[in-house]
Motif scaffolding. Structure first.
Motif, PDB file in Angstrom:
ATOM      1  N   ILE A   3     -11.624  -9.965 -15.687  1.00 49.01           N
ATOM      2  CA  ILE A   3     -12.148  -9.230 -16.838  1.00 49.01           C
ATOM      3  C   ILE A   3     -11.028  -8.548 -17.625  1.00 49.01           C
ATOM      4  N   TYR A   4     -10.360  -7.566 -17.021  1.00 46.47           N
ATOM      5  CA  TYR A   4      -9.318  -6.833 -17.755  1.00 46.47           C
ATOM      6  C   TYR A   4      -7.903  -7.221 -17.322  1.00 46.47           C
ATOM      7  N   LYS A   5      -7.791  -8.155 -16.395  1.00 44.75           N
ATOM      8  CA  LYS A   5      -6.514  -8.773 -15.990  1.00 44.75           C
ATOM      9  C   LYS A   5      -5.572  -7.892 -15.176  1.00 44.75           C
ATOM     10  N   GLN A   6      -6.050  -6.792 -14.580  1.00 39.54           N
ATOM     11  CA  GLN A   6      -5.182  -6.036 -13.686  1.00 39.54           C
ATOM     12  C   GLN A   6      -4.846  -6.901 -12.477  1.00 39.54           C
ATOM     13  N   HIS A   7      -3.624  -6.731 -11.962  1.00 38.20           N
ATOM     14  CA  HIS A   7      -3.164  -7.484 -10.804  1.00 38.20           C
ATOM     15  C   HIS A   7      -3.290  -6.636  -9.542  1.00 38.20           C
ATOM     16  N   PHE A   8      -3.823  -7.238  -8.493  1.00 39.14           N
ATOM     17  CA  PHE A   8      -3.963  -6.576  -7.201  1.00 39.14           C
ATOM     18  C   PHE A   8      -3.216  -7.394  -6.157  1.00 39.14           C
ATOM     19  N   ARG A   9      -2.340  -6.727  -5.378  1.00 40.84           N
ATOM     20  CA  ARG A   9      -1.662  -7.413  -4.279  1.00 40.84           C
ATOM     21  C   ARG A   9      -2.696  -7.766  -3.221  1.00 40.84           C
ATOM     22  N   LEU A  10      -2.615  -8.984  -2.696  1.00 42.77           N
ATOM     23  CA  LEU A  10      -3.590  -9.415  -1.695  1.00 42.77           C
ATOM     24  C   LEU A  10      -3.321  -8.808  -0.322  1.00 42.77           C
ATOM     25  N   ASP A  11      -2.079  -8.442  -0.032  1.00 47.71           N
ATOM     26  CA  ASP A  11      -1.795  -7.926   1.308  1.00 47.71           C
ATOM     27  C   ASP A  11      -2.232  -6.483   1.520  1.00 47.71           C
ATOM     28  N   ASP A  12      -2.263  -5.668   0.454  1.00 46.16           N
ATOM     29  CA  ASP A  12      -2.676  -4.279   0.627  1.00 46.16           C
ATOM     30  C   ASP A  12      -3.658  -3.778  -0.438  1.00 46.16           C
ATOM     31  N   GLY A  13      -4.043  -4.626  -1.407  1.00 44.64           N
ATOM     32  CA  GLY A  13      -5.024  -4.265  -2.415  1.00 44.64           C
ATOM     33  C   GLY A  13      -4.509  -3.394  -3.548  1.00 44.64           C
TER      34      GLY A  13
END
Length: 124
Positions: A88-98
């Protein structure tokens, strides 16, 4: 020394099967319902075959839009870390710690997840 009292909350985490490896889509996400001590939740599973860590589980709920869409995000790599970009707004989240890379105050909940033979198991 810290001593726990009877009033301290206890959380019992258990392993629960979610799906099979065949249900996953490589380098993409799928959503699943899980049971937690706090009640049901939606989780986004990401399968990255060939990486050091192949399986990730984060909250499916996008904290910026309020929609359950994280599993539909675009998987990529930023500064050597696997990430998912919210659709939706394209923020990036690391998969290892969120952790959200655009806002350090925001983090997705993460779960321990693994393969047990061909089953995907999650601890919640």
């Amino acid at each position: 020394m810290t001593i726990a009292t009877a009033e301290a909350p206890t959380m019992t985490q258990t392993w629960q099967p979610l799906c099979t490896k065949a249900d996953l889509v490589a380098f993409s996400g799928v959503a699943a319902w899980i049971e937690t001590p706090e009640g049901p939740a939606q989780v986004a599973l990401f399968y990255l075959p060939g990486h050091a860590t192949e399986l990730y589980a984060v909250d499916h709920h996008d904290p910026f839009s309020g929609a359950n869409v994280i599993a539909r995000g675009i998987v990529g790599d930023l500064s050597g870390a696997p990430v998912v970009a919210s659709p939706i707004y394209k923020q990036h989240f690391r998969l290892d710690d969120g952790q959200c890379l655009e806002d350090e105050a925001v983090r997705l909940r993460c779960w321990t997840v693994c393969f047990e033979d061909d089953r995907v198991m999650l601890r919640a």
